[in-house]
Design a protein around this motif. Structure first.
Motif, PDB file in Angstrom:
ATOM      1  N   THR A  27       0.809  -1.126   0.014  1.00  0.00           N
ATOM      2  CA  THR A  27      -0.250   0.120  -0.169  1.00  0.00           C
ATOM      3  C   THR A  27       0.882   1.329  -0.051  1.00  0.00           C
ATOM      4  N   LEU A  28       0.128   2.341  -0.237  1.00  0.00           N
ATOM      5  CA  LEU A  28       0.958   3.680  -0.390  1.00  0.00           C
ATOM      6  C   LEU A  28       1.452   3.841   1.127  1.00  0.00           C
ATOM      7  N   ALA A  29       0.543   3.715   2.183  1.00  0.00           N
ATOM      8  CA  ALA A  29       0.890   3.971   3.571  1.00  0.00           C
ATOM      9  C   ALA A  29       2.270   3.064   4.055  1.00  0.00           C
ATOM     10  N   ASP A  30       2.466   1.892   3.385  1.00  0.00           N
ATOM     11  CA  ASP A  30       3.584   0.956   3.414  1.00  0.00           C
ATOM     12  C   ASP A  30       4.781   1.695   2.815  1.00  0.00           C
ATOM     13  N   ALA A  31       4.567   2.021   1.920  1.00  0.00           N
ATOM     14  CA  ALA A  31       5.782   2.468   0.912  1.00  0.00           C
ATOM     15  C   ALA A  31       6.280   4.012   1.620  1.00  0.00           C
ATOM     16  N   LEU A  32       5.271   4.802   2.014  1.00  0.00           N
ATOM     17  CA  LEU A  32       5.763   6.032   2.884  1.00  0.00           C
ATOM     18  C   LEU A  32       6.624   5.716   4.104  1.00  0.00           C
ATOM     19  N   ASP A  33       5.895   4.702   4.640  1.00  0.00           N
ATOM     20  CA  ASP A  33       6.611   4.204   6.040  1.00  0.00           C
ATOM     21  C   ASP A  33       8.032   3.791   5.611  1.00  0.00           C
ATOM     22  N   ALA A  37      11.612   5.410   7.090  1.00  0.00           N
ATOM     23  CA  ALA A  37      12.387   4.703   7.790  1.00  0.00           C
ATOM     24  C   ALA A  37      13.858   4.861   7.141  1.00  0.00           C
ATOM     25  N   ARG A  38      14.029   4.900   5.846  1.00  0.00           N
ATOM     26  CA  ARG A  38      15.285   5.163   5.137  1.00  0.00           C
ATOM     27  C   ARG A  38      15.695   6.374   5.326  1.00  0.00           C
ATOM     28  N   ASP A  44      13.877  17.248   7.436  1.00  0.00           N
ATOM     29  CA  ASP A  44      12.683  17.877   7.101  1.00  0.00           C
ATOM     30  C   ASP A  44      11.816  16.670   6.103  1.00  0.00           C
ATOM     31  N   PHE A  45      12.362  15.575   5.821  1.00  0.00           N
ATOM     32  CA  PHE A  45      11.629  14.442   5.151  1.00  0.00           C
ATOM     33  C   PHE A  45      10.073  14.264   5.640  1.00  0.00           C
ATOM     34  N   ALA A  46      10.052  13.863   6.796  1.00  0.00           N
ATOM     35  CA  ALA A  46       8.948  13.401   7.204  1.00  0.00           C
ATOM     36  C   ALA A  46       7.846  14.596   7.169  1.00  0.00           C
ATOM     37  N   ARG A  47       8.039  15.716   7.544  1.00  0.00           N
ATOM     38  CA  ARG A  47       7.338  16.835   7.407  1.00  0.00           C
ATOM     39  C   ARG A  47       6.957  17.078   5.942  1.00  0.00           C
ATOM     40  N   VAL A  48       7.884  17.157   5.178  1.00  0.00           N
ATOM     41  CA  VAL A  48       7.576  17.210   3.550  1.00  0.00           C
ATOM     42  C   VAL A  48       6.479  16.366   3.233  1.00  0.00           C
ATOM     43  N   LEU A  49       6.681  15.145   3.603  1.00  0.00           N
ATOM     44  CA  LEU A  49       5.825  13.886   3.176  1.00  0.00           C
ATOM     45  C   LEU A  49       4.310  14.217   3.710  1.00  0.00           C
ATOM     46  N   SER A  50       4.081  14.545   5.000  1.00  0.00           N
ATOM     47  CA  SER A  50       2.892  15.058   5.734  1.00  0.00           C
ATOM     48  C   SER A  50       2.221  15.917   4.882  1.00  0.00           C
ATOM     49  N   ARG A  51       2.691  16.919   4.287  1.00  0.00           N
ATOM     50  CA  ARG A  51       2.278  17.940   3.467  1.00  0.00           C
ATOM     51  C   ARG A  51       1.991  17.794   1.915  1.00  0.00           C
ATOM     52  N   SER A  52       2.854  16.853   1.565  1.00  0.00           N
ATOM     53  CA  SER A  52       2.642  16.453   0.079  1.00  0.00           C
ATOM     54  C   SER A  52       1.249  15.845  -0.284  1.00  0.00           C
ATOM     55  N   SER A  53       1.119  15.835  -1.623  1.00  0.00           N
ATOM     56  CA  SER A  53      -0.056  15.074  -2.548  1.00  0.00           C
ATOM     57  C   SER A  53       0.432  13.972  -3.179  1.00  0.00           C
ATOM     58  N   TYR A  54      -0.129  13.063  -3.509  1.00  0.00           N
ATOM     59  CA  TYR A  54       0.622  11.832  -4.287  1.00  0.00           C
ATOM     60  C   TYR A  54      -0.137  11.416  -5.335  1.00  0.00           C
TER      61      TYR A  54
END
Length: 88
Positions: A27-33, A37-38, A44-54
């Motif tokens: 799933t997308l959630a698994d890929a983003l998790d 982790a990587r 800033d990585f997690a913060r940018v992901l939280s504000r992004s669209s996909y």
């Protein structure tokens, strides 16, 4: 488990320090998790992901729960941070 590519654009690319990477996820959630982790060393990585669209295989995810978005073998996830107005 599906394998594919995550592509980072604009501020997401800067935050990740790379333009793209592979995913192994259902799933997308698994890929983003996995991506989070990587990239724990990149502040800033997690913060940018939280504000992004996909986009998944060219289709907008919108407000769907990421756990419900299935990934395809050989698919592509596009990470699109906000491009204008405010910081990403």
């Amino acid at each position: 488990m599906a394998s594919g590519t995550i592509r980072y654009w604009a501020a997401a690319k800067s935050a990740a320090g790379i333009a793209e990477e592979r995913y192994e996820a259902m799933t997308l959630a698994d890929a983003l998790d996995g991506a989070r982790a990587r990239h724990t060393a990149r502040a800033d990585f997690a913060r940018v992901l939280s504000r992004s669209s996909y986009l998944v295989d060219g289709d907008p995810v919108g407000k769907r729960a990421h756990e419900t978005v299935r990934l395809s073998e050989g698919g592509t996830v596009e990470v699109l941070p906000p491009f204008a107005g405010g910081s990403a």
